[in-house]
Every structure is written in C-alpha cells, then in structure tokens.
Design an enzyme around this catalytic site. Structure first.
Site, PDB file in Angstrom:
ATOM      1  N   GLY A  13       0.669  -1.264  -0.025  1.00 42.90           N
ATOM      2  CA  GLY A  13       0.186   0.071  -0.211  1.00 42.90           C
ATOM      3  C   GLY A  13       0.687   1.106   0.046  1.00 42.90           C
ATOM      4  O   GLY A  13       1.734   1.480  -0.655  1.00 42.90           O
ATOM      5  N   ALA A  83       3.151   2.198   9.577  1.00 40.26           N
ATOM      6  CA  ALA A  83       1.976   0.860   9.663  1.00 40.26           C
ATOM      7  C   ALA A  83       0.964   1.213  10.349  1.00 40.26           C
ATOM      8  O   ALA A  83       1.095   2.018  11.547  1.00 40.26           O
ATOM      9  CB  ALA A  83       3.208  -0.082  10.489  1.00 40.26           C
ATOM     10  N   TYR A 147      -9.693   3.780  15.984  1.00 36.39           N
ATOM     11  CA  TYR A 147      -8.683   4.304  14.794  1.00 36.39           C
ATOM     12  C   TYR A 147      -8.763   5.889  14.863  1.00 36.39           C
ATOM     13  O   TYR A 147      -7.719   6.586  14.944  1.00 36.39           O
ATOM     14  CB  TYR A 147      -9.154   3.792  13.426  1.00 36.39           C
ATOM     15  CG  TYR A 147      -8.473   4.281  12.340  1.00 36.39           C
ATOM     16  CD1 TYR A 147      -7.234   3.328  12.010  1.00 36.39           C
ATOM     17  CD2 TYR A 147      -8.759   5.359  11.502  1.00 36.39           C
ATOM     18  CE1 TYR A 147      -6.769   3.453  11.010  1.00 36.39           C
ATOM     19  CE2 TYR A 147      -7.787   5.414  10.380  1.00 36.39           C
ATOM     20  CZ  TYR A 147      -6.878   4.636   9.844  1.00 36.39           C
ATOM     21  OH  TYR A 147      -6.114   5.083   8.892  1.00 36.39           O
ATOM     22  N   GLY A 178      -6.555  10.985   2.863  1.00 43.80           N
ATOM     23  CA  GLY A 178      -7.933  10.655   2.988  1.00 43.80           C
ATOM     24  C   GLY A 178      -7.938   9.279   2.505  1.00 43.80           C
ATOM     25  O   GLY A 178      -6.814   8.516   2.650  1.00 43.80           O
TER      26      GLY A 178
HETATM   27  P1  NDP Z   1      -2.137  -1.722   4.286  1.00 42.66           P
HETATM   28  O1  NDP Z   1      -3.155  -2.293   5.099  1.00 42.66           O
HETATM   29  O2  NDP Z   1      -2.148  -1.800   3.025  1.00 42.66           O
HETATM   30  O3  NDP Z   1      -0.721  -1.987   4.856  1.00 42.66           O
HETATM   31  C1  NDP Z   1      -0.458  -2.043   6.104  1.00 42.66           C
HETATM   32  C2  NDP Z   1       1.207  -2.237   6.416  1.00 42.66           C
HETATM   33  O4  NDP Z   1       1.582  -1.938   7.781  1.00 42.66           O
HETATM   34  C3  NDP Z   1       1.666  -3.504   5.823  1.00 42.66           C
HETATM   35  O5  NDP Z   1       2.959  -3.573   5.442  1.00 42.66           O
HETATM   36  C4  NDP Z   1       1.439  -4.335   7.139  1.00 42.66           C
HETATM   37  O6  NDP Z   1       2.413  -5.373   7.389  1.00 42.66           O
HETATM   38  C5  NDP Z   1       2.136  -3.340   7.982  1.00 42.66           C
HETATM   39  N1  NDP Z   1       1.805  -3.489   9.702  1.00 42.66           N
HETATM   40  C6  NDP Z   1       0.335  -3.860  10.037  1.00 42.66           C
HETATM   41  N2  NDP Z   1       0.651  -4.030  11.662  1.00 42.66           N
HETATM   42  C7  NDP Z   1       1.728  -4.225  11.829  1.00 42.66           C
HETATM   43  C8  NDP Z   1       2.698  -4.133  12.908  1.00 42.66           C
HETATM   44  N3  NDP Z   1       2.022  -4.571  14.044  1.00 42.66           N
HETATM   45  N4  NDP Z   1       4.056  -4.340  12.732  1.00 42.66           N
HETATM   46  C9  NDP Z   1       4.501  -4.061  11.797  1.00 42.66           C
HETATM   47  N5  NDP Z   1       3.816  -3.572  10.615  1.00 42.66           N
HETATM   48  C10 NDP Z   1       2.598  -3.702  10.610  1.00 42.66           C
HETATM   49  O7  NDP Z   1      -2.338  -0.118   4.623  1.00 42.66           O
HETATM   50  P2  NDP Z   1      -2.290   1.403   3.950  1.00 42.66           P
HETATM   51  O8  NDP Z   1      -1.248   1.152   3.106  1.00 42.66           O
HETATM   52  O9  NDP Z   1      -3.737   1.477   3.259  1.00 42.66           O
HETATM   53  O10 NDP Z   1      -2.061   2.202   5.307  1.00 42.66           O
HETATM   54  C11 NDP Z   1      -0.892   2.820   5.542  1.00 42.66           C
HETATM   55  C12 NDP Z   1      -1.048   3.967   6.437  1.00 42.66           C
HETATM   56  O11 NDP Z   1      -1.885   4.955   6.169  1.00 42.66           O
HETATM   57  C13 NDP Z   1      -1.675   3.118   7.993  1.00 42.66           C
HETATM   58  O12 NDP Z   1      -1.302   3.952   9.171  1.00 42.66           O
HETATM   59  C14 NDP Z   1      -3.178   3.903   7.469  1.00 42.66           C
HETATM   60  O13 NDP Z   1      -3.646   3.953   8.874  1.00 42.66           O
HETATM   61  C15 NDP Z   1      -2.877   5.119   6.935  1.00 42.66           C
HETATM   62  N6  NDP Z   1      -3.973   5.518   6.292  1.00 42.66           N
HETATM   63  C16 NDP Z   1      -4.552   4.883   5.085  1.00 42.66           C
HETATM   64  C17 NDP Z   1      -5.362   5.621   4.443  1.00 42.66           C
HETATM   65  C18 NDP Z   1      -6.265   4.731   3.055  1.00 42.66           C
HETATM   66  O14 NDP Z   1      -7.014   5.103   2.724  1.00 42.66           O
HETATM   67  N7  NDP Z   1      -5.456   3.666   2.905  1.00 42.66           N
HETATM   68  C19 NDP Z   1      -6.242   6.723   4.757  1.00 42.66           C
HETATM   69  C20 NDP Z   1      -5.716   7.326   5.871  1.00 42.66           C
HETATM   70  C21 NDP Z   1      -4.492   6.763   6.593  1.00 42.66           C
HETATM   71  P3  NDP Z   1       1.554  -7.041   7.004  1.00 42.66           P
HETATM   72  O15 NDP Z   1       1.782  -6.899   5.463  1.00 42.66           O
HETATM   73  O16 NDP Z   1       2.793  -7.847   7.380  1.00 42.66           O
HETATM   74  O17 NDP Z   1       0.384  -7.011   7.365  1.00 42.66           O
END
Ligand code: NDP
Length: 240
Positions: A13, A83, A147, A178
């Site tokens: 992501g 993360a 969240y 967003g």
């Molecule tokens: P994804 O779900 O696509 O990816 C999440 C990533 O975080 C993965 O690499 C995952 O690893 C890692 N991760 C989750 N839990 C842990 C942990 N405990 N320790 C280490 N790594 C962890 O997320 P997005 O790309 O959508 O989101 C990225 C950030 O952006 C997040 O903080 C999210 O809250 C924020 N965000 C996203 C939005 C969206 O619309 N997508 C909007 C606003 C904010 P693994 O693959 O091993 O699970």
C-alpha cells in the site's frame, strides 16, 4: 552518503509507494512489516528493498530490531511511521482487544520506533520523522473510535516531539491521508466505498504515490523549517 530511511509497514500500500519513491530519490530504504511474509518477499523481489519483520506495537521487539537495522544498514536518519491497522466497529460492539490492538499498532508504535532512533538523531543533529495520521483522526468516523483516537493522538504526538526536536535539527511532521486505494480501503464494502468517493471533491480515491510524494517533500534536507505540521492529502474531502 545515502541516508537510511526506515518505513514501517513498508511492504504494501502506501508504505510500498513511500519506499519506492525514497529509493528513487537516493535513500537507502529499509521496509518493516508485521506478519505477511509472502507479501514482504514479493515486495523485496519487486523492489530490491530489504524487508525486516517486527511488530511495531511491541516495545522490546522494536528496540531490538531497530538496533540491528542500524548495525546492518547504518543510522536511521529518516523514520516514516506508516504501519497501521483497522478493527472497525461501533462503540457498543467493539471489544477491548480491538480497541487495544489499534491503539498499540497505530499510536504506541510511534513511541516505540521514535524511542529507538531519537538519541541517535539528537547526537547527529539531524533527523526526519513522518507520522501517518488520517482524515478520520481529524474528522472522526462512525465505527472507528479506536482508529480515530489513535490517529488524532498521532497529531498531538507529532507537535510535542517537533518541539523537542526543533533545536536538534530533527523535524517531525504528520500527514493525514484521505481515502487511498490500498488493501485497507479495498476491505470497505463496495457500496460504502462508492458513497465515500462521492464525498471526495476531486472525484477519486488517492493513489499511494500521492502520499509518497508529499513524504519525500517533507523529509528533504531543504524542508528543515517545516516541523510540527500536519499535511492533509485528501482530494479536498476535509479541510481542516
Ligand atoms: P495496508 O493495510 O495496505 O498495509 C499496512 C502495512 O502495515 C503492511 O505492510 C503491514 O504489514 C504493516 N503492519 C500492520 N501491522 C503491523 C505491525 N504490528 N507491525 C509492523 N507492521 C505492521 O495499509 P495502507 O497502506 O492502506 O495504510 C498505511 C497507513 O496509512 C496506515 O497507518 C493507515 O492507517 C494510513 N491511512 C491509510 C488510508 C487509506 O485510505 N488507505 C487513509 C488514511 C490513513 P503486513 O503486510 O505484514 O501485515
């Protein structure tokens, strides 16, 4: 010498886009991930960027892992706290475990990672920290007390640490994306997502690269006067 940039949750992501953008800009990038080994392996094959597994919500594991990253790759000068997880549910249905998992993974993780790098950054008089918040931390969201609390906590954390780092060449900023087209958003039911897109003035979801470009700007050597800020990147959905 290339600066080491550690991107938590960097294998998928938004994190993956940040890793690629920073690599293209000449940073020595290290990605972290939490559990999905297959996605991490595919990421490394695709990008050539190393991926290190540790749970950012685990304080001790994070200290140990970041110390090893500094041995293997060099001092972490750029830290992107990206993360994050969702465990949605209305208050009356939310379990304590789902509250706690989101607070620990999305907010306490920022303490855990910053704690591991802050002494080195202070000693070198340079550091760049970006914390990934969310529009839902700014505006609130139905079914997301966990969240929204964690993400709005990130915005306060950012301002406090920015004050502490300002005299030491360390900038600390937050971005508030967003809705961005990643696995996290694809988990939202299609009819709900269609309604959400109607509320975005630019008429589309964000692309992970939209976020990555802003991160690259904020961590640039030339951006040393920008600290304690929150940059909203949401297609005009919420103007804070
Ligand atoms: P994804 O779900 O696509 O990816 C999440 C990533 O975080 C993965 O690499 C995952 O690893 C890692 N991760 C989750 N839990 C842990 C942990 N405990 N320790 C280490 N790594 C962890 O997320 P997005 O790309 O959508 O989101 C990225 C950030 O952006 C997040 O903080 C999210 O809250 C924020 N965000 C996203 C939005 C969206 O619309 N997508 C909007 C606003 C904010 P693994 O693959 O091993 O699970």
């Amino acid at each position: 010498m290339a600066k080491v940039a550690l991107v938590t949750g960097g294998t998928r992501g938004i994190g993956e886009a940040i890793c690629n953008t920073l690599k293209n800009k000449g940073y020595k990038v290290v990605a972290n991930y939490g559990g999905n080994d297959q996605k991490a392996q595919e990421f490394t094959e695709r990008t050539g960027i190393p991926a290190v597994k540790f749970d950012v919500s685990d304080f001790e594991a994070t200290q140990t892992a970041i110390q090893q990253i500094e041995v293997d790759f060099g001092p972490v000068e750029v830290l992107i706290n990206n993360a994050g997880i969702t465990r949605d549910g209305t208050m009356h249905r939310m379990s304590f475990d789902n509250w706690d998992a989101v607070i620990q993974t999305n907010l306490a993780s920022c303490f855990n990672t910053c704690k591991a790098v802050i002494d080195g950054m202070r000693a070198r008089n340079f550091g760049r920290i970006i914390n990934v918040g969310s529009v839902n931390g700014q505006a609130g969201q139905y079914g997301q007390v966990n969240y929204a609390a964690a993400k709005s906590g990130i915005h306060g954390f950012t301002k406090a640490l920015a004050l502490e780092g300002a005299g030491k060449g360390i900038t600390v900023n937050a971005i508030a994306p967003g809705y961005v087209d990643t696995d996290m958003v694809r988990a939202v039911p299609e009819d709900v997502l269609a309604k959400i897109i109607k509320t975005i003035p630019v008429g589309r979801l964000g692309k992970p690269e939209d976020i990555a470009n802003a991160v690259a700007f904020l961590i640039d050597d030339e951006s040393g006067f920008i600290t304690g800020s929150t940059l909203s990147i949401n297609g005009g959905q919420h103007m804070y």
